[in-house]
Design a protein around this motif. Structure first.
Motif, PDB file in Angstrom:
ATOM      1  N   VAL A  17      38.065  38.237  35.405  1.00 50.11           N
ATOM      2  CA  VAL A  17      38.781  37.073  35.908  1.00 50.11           C
ATOM      3  C   VAL A  17      37.769  36.142  36.573  1.00 50.11           C
ATOM      4  N   LYS A  18      37.736  34.931  36.071  1.00 46.61           N
ATOM      5  CA  LYS A  18      36.865  33.924  36.669  1.00 46.61           C
ATOM      6  C   LYS A  18      37.411  33.554  38.040  1.00 46.61           C
ATOM      7  N   ASN A  19      36.538  33.486  39.024  1.00 47.39           N
ATOM      8  CA  ASN A  19      36.954  33.087  40.367  1.00 47.39           C
ATOM      9  C   ASN A  19      37.033  31.574  40.446  1.00 47.39           C
ATOM     10  N   GLU A  20      38.240  31.076  40.493  1.00 46.54           N
ATOM     11  CA  GLU A  20      38.473  29.639  40.573  1.00 46.54           C
ATOM     12  C   GLU A  20      38.318  29.173  42.017  1.00 46.54           C
ATOM     13  N   SER A  21      37.929  27.922  42.182  1.00 49.93           N
ATOM     14  CA  SER A  21      37.825  27.372  43.534  1.00 49.93           C
ATOM     15  C   SER A  21      38.848  26.267  43.786  1.00 49.93           C
ATOM     16  N   GLU A  22      39.492  25.801  42.721  1.00 58.74           N
ATOM     17  CA  GLU A  22      40.533  24.776  42.855  1.00 58.74           C
ATOM     18  C   GLU A  22      41.703  25.127  41.950  1.00 58.74           C
ATOM     19  N   PHE A  23      42.903  24.816  42.409  1.00 60.38           N
ATOM     20  CA  PHE A  23      44.089  25.047  41.605  1.00 60.38           C
ATOM     21  C   PHE A  23      44.147  24.045  40.456  1.00 60.38           C
ATOM     22  N   SER A  24      44.594  24.497  39.313  1.00 60.33           N
ATOM     23  CA  SER A  24      44.759  23.606  38.163  1.00 60.33           C
ATOM     24  C   SER A  24      45.940  22.679  38.414  1.00 60.33           C
ATOM     25  N   GLU A  25      45.967  21.572  37.700  1.00 54.68           N
ATOM     26  CA  GLU A  25      47.080  20.629  37.798  1.00 54.68           C
ATOM     27  C   GLU A  25      48.395  21.319  37.423  1.00 54.68           C
ATOM     28  N   ALA A  26      48.354  22.155  36.391  1.00 57.68           N
ATOM     29  CA  ALA A  26      49.564  22.859  35.956  1.00 57.68           C
ATOM     30  C   ALA A  26      50.056  23.812  37.045  1.00 57.68           C
ATOM     31  N   ALA A  27      49.141  24.525  37.702  1.00 51.79           N
ATOM     32  CA  ALA A  27      49.530  25.443  38.783  1.00 51.79           C
ATOM     33  C   ALA A  27      50.129  24.664  39.948  1.00 51.79           C
ATOM     34  N   LEU A  28      49.533  23.543  40.298  1.00 47.18           N
ATOM     35  CA  LEU A  28      50.035  22.729  41.409  1.00 47.18           C
ATOM     36  C   LEU A  28      51.427  22.168  41.123  1.00 47.18           C
ATOM     37  N   ASN A  29      51.726  21.910  39.838  1.00 44.31           N
ATOM     38  CA  ASN A  29      53.017  21.344  39.462  1.00 44.31           C
ATOM     39  C   ASN A  29      54.065  22.396  39.121  1.00 44.31           C
ATOM     40  N   ASP A  30      53.685  23.678  39.152  1.00 42.92           N
ATOM     41  CA  ASP A  30      54.654  24.732  38.851  1.00 42.92           C
ATOM     42  C   ASP A  30      55.743  24.733  39.935  1.00 42.92           C
ATOM     43  N   VAL A  31      56.950  25.064  39.529  1.00 43.12           N
ATOM     44  CA  VAL A  31      58.118  24.985  40.410  1.00 43.12           C
ATOM     45  C   VAL A  31      58.477  26.366  40.947  1.00 43.12           C
ATOM     46  N   LYS A 140      42.229  23.061  51.049  1.00 41.43           N
ATOM     47  CA  LYS A 140      42.976  23.550  49.886  1.00 41.43           C
ATOM     48  C   LYS A 140      42.075  24.040  48.755  1.00 41.43           C
ATOM     49  N   LYS A 141      40.872  24.463  49.110  1.00 40.03           N
ATOM     50  CA  LYS A 141      39.953  25.107  48.167  1.00 40.03           C
ATOM     51  C   LYS A 141      40.194  26.609  48.242  1.00 40.03           C
ATOM     52  N   ILE A 142      40.113  27.262  47.102  1.00 40.29           N
ATOM     53  CA  ILE A 142      40.326  28.705  47.044  1.00 40.29           C
ATOM     54  C   ILE A 142      39.029  29.399  47.453  1.00 40.29           C
ATOM     55  N   ILE A 143      39.086  30.218  48.502  1.00 41.89           N
ATOM     56  CA  ILE A 143      37.878  30.919  48.946  1.00 41.89           C
ATOM     57  C   ILE A 143      37.926  32.414  48.639  1.00 41.89           C
ATOM     58  N   VAL A 144      39.125  32.949  48.421  1.00 39.41           N
ATOM     59  CA  VAL A 144      39.276  34.312  47.883  1.00 39.41           C
ATOM     60  C   VAL A 144      40.290  34.178  46.756  1.00 39.41           C
TER      61      VAL A 144
END
Length: 161
Positions: A17-31, A140-144
């Protein structure tokens, strides 16, 4: 043997699993669904906590590992009371989710993941196991990104900063 090694490496790399540091647009718009039954986007959930560090707990009431990890979350809350704790449920129904919260006396903000494992948020996380924990900083950056135990030392290190 060479063919086996290549296949093994391909399979291994697909499980990382790649460690992301920012949420994707799709994740942010999920309901998601609130306890009152209202719909809210993940972006709106984050926006409620300006300048706050957040611990996200992806869980379900049927998940034994999730339930066994709750004491670790309770301990974090007592050590770091200024942190926001948000529980995102993958329960099979809203009824089961609400019963789980009540039966487990789960504290913190509660949301139901309407789109489930395979929705935009779950896809962004590459969800294959719960519980799953993320820590999001004040910007709002992902650190873990990929902790699977509430006692993971990366979580506590990130909260101390």
């Amino acid at each position: 043997m060479k063919r086996f090694t290549i296949i093994f490496l391909i399979l291994l790399s697909s499980c990382i699993v790649k460690n992301e540091s920012e949420f994707s647009e799709a994740a942010l718009n999920d309901v998601f669904i609130t306890l009152k039954g209202d719909e809210i986007t993940f972006q709106e959930i984050l926006d409620k906590h300006i300048e706050k560090k957040i611990v996200l707990n992806i869980w379900a009431s049927w998940c034994g590992d999730c339930i066994r990890s709750l004491p670790g979350i309770i301990e974090l809350k007592s050590k770091y009371p200024d942190i926001v704790y948000i529980n995102l449920s993958l329960d099979k129904s809203i009824t089961n989710w609400k019963l789980g919260i009540e039966n487990l006396q789960l504290k913190g903000e509660q949301y139901y993941m309407k789109s489930g494992w395979e929705g935009p948020f779950g896809e962004f996380l590459h969800l294959s196991w719960i519980p799953r924990y993320l820590v999001v900083d004040k910007n709002k950056k992902i650190i873990v990104f990929n902790a699977t135990k509430s006692t993971d030392e990366l979580i506590e290190k990130s909260l101390k900063k």
